[in-house]
Design a protein around this motif. Structure first.
Motif, PDB file in Angstrom:
ATOM      1  N   HIS A 133     -84.719  78.816  -1.592  1.00 50.57           N
ATOM      2  CA  HIS A 133     -84.314  79.931  -2.450  1.00 50.57           C
ATOM      3  C   HIS A 133     -84.970  81.244  -2.021  1.00 50.57           C
ATOM      4  O   HIS A 133     -86.172  81.279  -1.732  1.00 50.57           O
ATOM      5  N   ASN A 134     -84.185  82.305  -2.074  1.00 58.10           N
ATOM      6  CA  ASN A 134     -84.696  83.664  -1.866  1.00 58.10           C
ATOM      7  C   ASN A 134     -85.247  84.110  -3.218  1.00 58.10           C
ATOM      8  O   ASN A 134     -84.608  84.845  -3.964  1.00 58.10           O
ATOM      9  N   LEU A 135     -86.450  83.605  -3.531  1.00 67.35           N
ATOM     10  CA  LEU A 135     -86.945  83.773  -4.901  1.00 67.35           C
ATOM     11  C   LEU A 135     -87.109  85.236  -5.329  1.00 67.35           C
ATOM     12  O   LEU A 135     -86.653  85.599  -6.417  1.00 67.35           O
ATOM     13  N   PRO A 136     -87.737  86.101  -4.491  1.00 67.11           N
ATOM     14  CA  PRO A 136     -87.839  87.497  -4.952  1.00 67.11           C
ATOM     15  C   PRO A 136     -86.457  88.105  -5.222  1.00 67.11           C
ATOM     16  O   PRO A 136     -86.259  88.792  -6.229  1.00 67.11           O
ATOM     17  N   GLY A 137     -85.515  87.822  -4.349  1.00 63.21           N
ATOM     18  CA  GLY A 137     -84.158  88.346  -4.541  1.00 63.21           C
ATOM     19  C   GLY A 137     -83.528  87.797  -5.808  1.00 63.21           C
ATOM     20  O   GLY A 137     -82.882  88.529  -6.569  1.00 63.21           O
ATOM     21  N   ILE A 138     -83.721  86.512  -6.050  1.00 62.02           N
ATOM     22  CA  ILE A 138     -83.132  85.874  -7.239  1.00 62.02           C
ATOM     23  C   ILE A 138     -83.752  86.444  -8.512  1.00 62.02           C
ATOM     24  O   ILE A 138     -83.054  86.726  -9.498  1.00 62.02           O
ATOM     25  N   VAL A 139     -85.080  86.667  -8.473  1.00 57.34           N
ATOM     26  CA  VAL A 139     -85.750  87.284  -9.637  1.00 57.34           C
ATOM     27  C   VAL A 139     -85.173  88.685  -9.867  1.00 57.34           C
ATOM     28  O   VAL A 139     -84.894  89.088 -11.007  1.00 57.34           O
ATOM     29  N   GLY A 140     -84.942  89.422  -8.770  1.00 53.55           N
ATOM     30  CA  GLY A 140     -84.357  90.764  -8.875  1.00 53.55           C
ATOM     31  C   GLY A 140     -82.944  90.705  -9.446  1.00 53.55           C
ATOM     32  O   GLY A 140     -82.560  91.532 -10.276  1.00 53.55           O
ATOM     33  N   ALA A 160     -76.792  76.167 -15.941  1.00 52.54           N
ATOM     34  CA  ALA A 160     -76.468  75.135 -14.939  1.00 52.54           C
ATOM     35  C   ALA A 160     -75.158  75.430 -14.214  1.00 52.54           C
ATOM     36  O   ALA A 160     -74.834  74.780 -13.220  1.00 52.54           O
ATOM     37  N   GLU A 161     -74.419  76.419 -14.705  1.00 53.51           N
ATOM     38  CA  GLU A 161     -73.140  76.757 -14.058  1.00 53.51           C
ATOM     39  C   GLU A 161     -73.296  77.861 -13.003  1.00 53.51           C
ATOM     40  O   GLU A 161     -72.296  78.322 -12.450  1.00 53.51           O
ATOM     41  N   ILE A 162     -74.544  78.281 -12.752  1.00 53.24           N
ATOM     42  CA  ILE A 162     -74.796  79.354 -11.779  1.00 53.24           C
ATOM     43  C   ILE A 162     -75.356  78.772 -10.481  1.00 53.24           C
ATOM     44  O   ILE A 162     -76.338  78.026 -10.501  1.00 53.24           O
ATOM     45  N   ILE A 163     -74.732  79.130  -9.351  1.00 55.16           N
ATOM     46  CA  ILE A 163     -75.266  78.771  -8.029  1.00 55.16           C
ATOM     47  C   ILE A 163     -75.737  80.065  -7.371  1.00 55.16           C
ATOM     48  O   ILE A 163     -74.957  81.026  -7.272  1.00 55.16           O
ATOM     49  N   PHE A 164     -76.980  80.110  -6.930  1.00 58.63           N
ATOM     50  CA  PHE A 164     -77.449  81.298  -6.212  1.00 58.63           C
ATOM     51  C   PHE A 164     -77.014  81.221  -4.755  1.00 58.63           C
ATOM     52  O   PHE A 164     -77.063  80.148  -4.128  1.00 58.63           O
ATOM     53  N   THR A 165     -76.577  82.376  -4.225  1.00 56.65           N
ATOM     54  CA  THR A 165     -76.107  82.455  -2.833  1.00 56.65           C
ATOM     55  C   THR A 165     -76.781  83.660  -2.169  1.00 56.65           C
ATOM     56  O   THR A 165     -77.609  84.323  -2.785  1.00 56.65           O
TER      57      THR A 165
END
Ligand code: PLP
Length: 396
Positions: free
Chosen positions: A238-245, A63-68
């Motif tokens: 969300h940039n889901l493929p990027g976040i998964v990567g 919960a302390e991570i923000i995706f950018t």
């Protein structure tokens, strides 16, 4: 022609396992994780897993991570978001003279809006004095922002000691850890960090994805307003493929940290020792021991770094003169200048950033082509022919 890529501080290749993990999220699992229907639900767990993978690498809670979108965004959010959230407490920020532009320019932006920024100077190794940091803290200081490792020289700042100072004075600590990830152990608890920026494309994930660690309870004003993604702290689908990567690259970085960085250090040392033995009057820029295991920044007396890079490029070797973001700015590196390096040596600084794909054969090939390139350029240089005996002994 053999092609050798040695500019891994600028960007890295996407690792095959990372690409494999991403592909299904372009093809069959294309849903928006914010959607409530099946297509959204089936990708929600991928978002959760990636968040956990990033958190595990940094030793924090998911919960302390923000995706950018990148580390530049993460650094802007950390610095401007803190300035706005804490402006009633104070208007003073401390940073160093050798930060990446994505830290220095938000600081300059805030200076125009009434904030005061202290830029700590560095010594010839690119290191600042911890006593100077502590002395710079005032009642009005709301943020210390120092990078974990420098992108141009690889000099590593002592984050644990900096964290202890920040805690003692109850000042928030942000670090740009872009170059440290995958190369050094990064633990936000051990170092007492409140905000930490990372970038996917610097360690085997794709471009266009990054993250910001935000310690639980840290007040931060959002930069991008819109939907409720990332608990309202960063709007945008969300940039889901990027976040998964990014998640997969973090998992690999955690698993391979020790062996990977030792391998890089061995290769880098082979390159460094080979160059210093073969080329007189050249110097290493950066700290002799507190340095990233993959980074080698060198200056060669009497010649221009850009010319060396051009000749290397013609022989298939990709290296750089410092920050990729500054490579078209025709200005001397602010990092090398801040280190007080003699202008002639500063102009000839070039950087090799080794990566997991580099081999001993790459290093040996480079060692066979670089000395003749430097000698050829020196033969054409008036400074070389006019050199004085005292100059000729510098760092030889
Ligand atoms: N910070 C450092 C130390 C970097 O080396 C870079 C990239 O060059 C950045 C921040 C910016 O990263 P991004 O390209 O993800 O915005």
């Amino acid at each position: 022609m053999k092609r050798i890529y040695m500019d891994n501080n600028a960007t890295t290749a996407v690792r095959p396992a990372v690409l494999e993990a991403m592909l299904p999220y372009y093809r069959e699992h294309f849903g928006n994780p914010s959607s409530l229907h099946w297509a959204g639900r089936e990708v929600g767990s991928a978002l959760d897993q990636a968040r956990r993978q990033v958190a595990d690498l940094l030793n924090c809670e998911p919960a302390e991570i923000i995706f950018t979108s990148c580390a530049s965004e993460s650094n802007n959010l950390a610095i401007k978001g803190t300035a706005e959230a804490l402006q009633s407490r104070g208007n003073h920020i401390i940073t160093t003279a050798v930060e990446h532009p994505s830290v220095l320019n938000p600081c300059k932006y805030l200076e125009k809006r009434g904030f005061e920024v202290t830029y700590l100077p560095v010594d010839g190794y690119g290191m600042f004095d911890l006593r100077q940091l502590e002395a710079a803290i005032t009642e009005r200081t709301i943020l210390i922002s120092v990078m974990w490792a420098n992108n141009e020289t690889g000099t590593v700042f002592p984050l644990q000691e900096i964290g202890a100072i920040a805690r003692r004075h109850k000042v928030r600590l942000h670090t740009d850890a872009v170059q440290a990830i995958g190369r050094l152990p990064v633990d936000v608890q051990a170092a007492g960090i409140d905000l930490l920026a990372i970038s996917g494309h610097k360690f085997g994930a794709p471009k266009g994805v990054g993250a910001l660690y935000v310690r639980r309870g840290t007040k931060l004003t959002a930069l991008i307003h819109g939907g409720h993604q990332e608990l309202g702290r960063r709007a945008g689908t969300h940039n889901l493929p990027g976040i998964v990567g990014l998640g997969k690259a973090c998992e690999l970085a955690a698993a391979e940290l020790e062996t990977g960085s030792e391998r890089l250090r061995t290769l880098r040392d082979r390159l460094e020792q080979g160059i210093l033995a073969a080329i007189p009057e050249c110097q290493v820029n950066g700290h002799p021991s507190q340095r990233l295991p993959n980074t080698l920044n060198l200056s060669f007396a009497y010649i221009e770094g850009e010319a060396v890079l051009l000749f290397l490029d013609m022989q298939g070797v990709a290296a750089s003169s410092g920050s990729a973001c500054m490579s078209d700015a025709f200005s001397q590196s602010h990092v090398i200048s801040a280190m007080g390096i003699d202008p002639m040596m500063a102009n000839s600084a070039i950087r090799f950033g080794l990566g997991p794909d580099n081999t001993e054969a790459d290093v040996d090939h480079l060692l066979s082509i670089l000395p003749p390139i430097v000698q050829k350029l020196r033969d054409m240089s008036p400074f070389y022919h006019e050199r004085t005996p005292s100059r000729a002994t510098v760092n030889s």
